[in-house]
Design an enzyme around this catalytic site. Structure first.
Site, mmCIF file in Angstrom:
data_model
loop_
_atom_site.group_PDB
_atom_site.id
_atom_site.type_symbol
_atom_site.label_atom_id
_atom_site.label_comp_id
_atom_site.label_asym_id
_atom_site.label_seq_id
_atom_site.Cartn_x
_atom_site.Cartn_y
_atom_site.Cartn_z
ATOM 1 N N ASP A 287 -10.543 0.327 1.793
ATOM 2 C CA ASP A 287 -9.359 -0.406 2.469
ATOM 3 C C ASP A 287 -8.415 -1.447 1.668
ATOM 4 O O ASP A 287 -7.152 -1.302 1.707
ATOM 5 C CB ASP A 287 -10.235 -1.149 3.606
ATOM 6 C CG ASP A 287 -9.733 -0.766 4.991
ATOM 7 O OD1 ASP A 287 -9.535 0.250 5.306
ATOM 8 O OD2 ASP A 287 -9.771 -1.524 5.872
ATOM 9 N N ASP A 288 -9.102 -1.985 0.563
ATOM 10 C CA ASP A 288 -8.439 -2.968 -0.085
ATOM 11 C C ASP A 288 -7.570 -2.373 -1.204
ATOM 12 O O ASP A 288 -6.301 -2.441 -1.102
ATOM 13 C CB ASP A 288 -9.488 -3.901 -0.897
ATOM 14 C CG ASP A 288 -10.328 -4.779 -0.328
ATOM 15 O OD1 ASP A 288 -10.034 -4.702 0.912
ATOM 16 O OD2 ASP A 288 -11.281 -5.278 -1.043
#
Length: 397
Positions: A287-288
């Protein structure tokens, strides 16, 4: 066949019970299943295809939502004096619960199908799994409504955050409590008589507290208006991810399914937790990465981790390998909202070859996960974990 068809016409409840047990993988063979014996097959056909029989788990799950909203707002409390409050509850449920990918909620019925034989997946069992799945989605909604207020977010899932809507404001804090309370109303109504009821209560309350502790770490590490990269470390990052994301997103749905299937062994749950927390860590790292490198047209959102001073995998990894000069530039630009600063941080990431490092991490993580499954899932179907892995590895949104 004639006795079977005659029986079908007088037993609609039994028909529905069987139809709900159909595995999605078997739905493509609906025509063949219609001609099978009731006692051997997963479906019944009385000459015309029953639409319910052709519904996949996601469709069954979506159909369940309005029923649960009606249950919570019209059948639970009936005191006329609560009419306005119950209308507000309905609005909060309808606005904040739908719209996500549903991976958490659907993983309950998906995991249960893997650990229970088909003949035990009765209508009631499937129905309760759908309800418990929605309880996890309500937990997610509760967290997100509160998180958006704390982060000062503007949009969520392509629409204004709940607290940003006209007439809502900080009253959304109480709405988040209503969402959380709805979880336990549903569990009580649908699971109270089941042997796993207390296990589910303890699981939800424990997971909620773990997630709240993770959120506390996140808030303390990236306080508003205070940019201090000395607070960032890989150790702190992994603690935030473990408690804020991995427990409720990965362990909770599988653990719920295990308890519903009668798997209460502490050793089995510890083994599952070990695998799922590893998977949850990778999910957040992914996600990052997508926040910075994902295509907004695909992800549906524009990343803001750099501007928001987030303790992300990219920044903590960069801090471990960058030169003092590069760190000075990062400190001058990270957490700033102007476009020039954001682009300088992205240029630093590119100079440090962060995409290459991420791809290496992804490959290593997948290999590590395979080993964990082989060593820790000796008494659980590997498909429980592999189904999760297929959803997240190499994803682009």
């Amino acid at each position: 066949m004639r006795p079977l068809l005659s029986w079908v016409t007088i037993a609609p409840k039994a028909i529905r019970a069987v139809l709900l047990t159909v595995s999605p993988l078997k739905l493509q063979n609906a025509l063949r299943l219609c001609t099978s014996s009731f006692f051997q097959g997963d479906s019944i056909c009385n000459g015309t295809q029953n639409k319910r029989a052709l519904l996949s788990d996601p469709q069954l799950f979506e159909d369940q939502f309005e029923e649960l909203v009606t249950e919570l707002t019209e059948r639970d409390f009936t005191d006329p004096a609560l009419a306005d409050a119950l209308t507000r509850l309905r609005q909060a449920l309808v606005y904040n619960s739908p719209g996500g990918k549903r991976n958490r909620g659907l993983s309950v019925i998906g995991s249960l199908r893997e650990v229970l034989p088909p003949n035990q997946l009765t209508q009631d069992v499937v129905q309760r799994a759908l309800v418990v799945g929605w309880c996890i989605e309500l937990l997610q909604a509760f967290f997100l409504v509160a998180d958006d207020i704390m982060d000062g977010s503007v949009t969520r899932r392509g629409q204004p955050c709940w607290y940003k809507k006209d007439g809502i404001g900080l009253d959304a804090i109480n709405d988040s409590f209503l969402l959380e309370g709805s979880i336990y109303r549903l569990l009580r109504r649908h699971c109270r008589e089941q042997p796993y009821y207390v296990h589910l209560l303890e699981l939800f309350t424990e997971t909620s507290f773990q997630t709240e502790l993770g959120q506390t770490l996140d808030l303390m590490t990236s306080p508003h208006g205070q940019i201090d990269l000395n607070r960032f470390s890989m150790e702190r990052y992994k603690a935030i991810v473990k408690y804020k994301t991995a427990f409720y997103s990965f362990y909770l749905p599988v653990a719920a399914a295990m308890y519903m299937a009668g798997i209460v062994s502490e050793e089995e749950h510890n083994n599952a937790r070990h695998i799922l927390l590893e998977m949850g860590e990778f999910f957040q790292i992914q996600d990052d990465y997508l926040d910075c490198y994902g295509d907004p047209a695909v992800t549906g959102k524009i990343g803001t981790d750099i501007q928001d001073n987030k303790c992300s995998w990219l920044v903590v990894t960069a801090l471990e390998i960058m030169t003092p000069e590069q760190r000075a530039e990062l400190e001058a630009c990270y957490g700033r909202h102007d476009g020039t600063s954001v682009e300088k941080v992205k240029a630093l990431y590119n100079n440090l070859q962060m995409p290459t490092l991420y791809q290496r991490y992804e490959d290593e993580s997948y290999q590590r996960l395979q080993k964990l499954i082989a060593s820790h899932a000796q008494n659980l179907p590997h498909s429980v974990f592999l189904n999760f892995a297929k959803k997240i590895y190499k994803r682009n949104k």
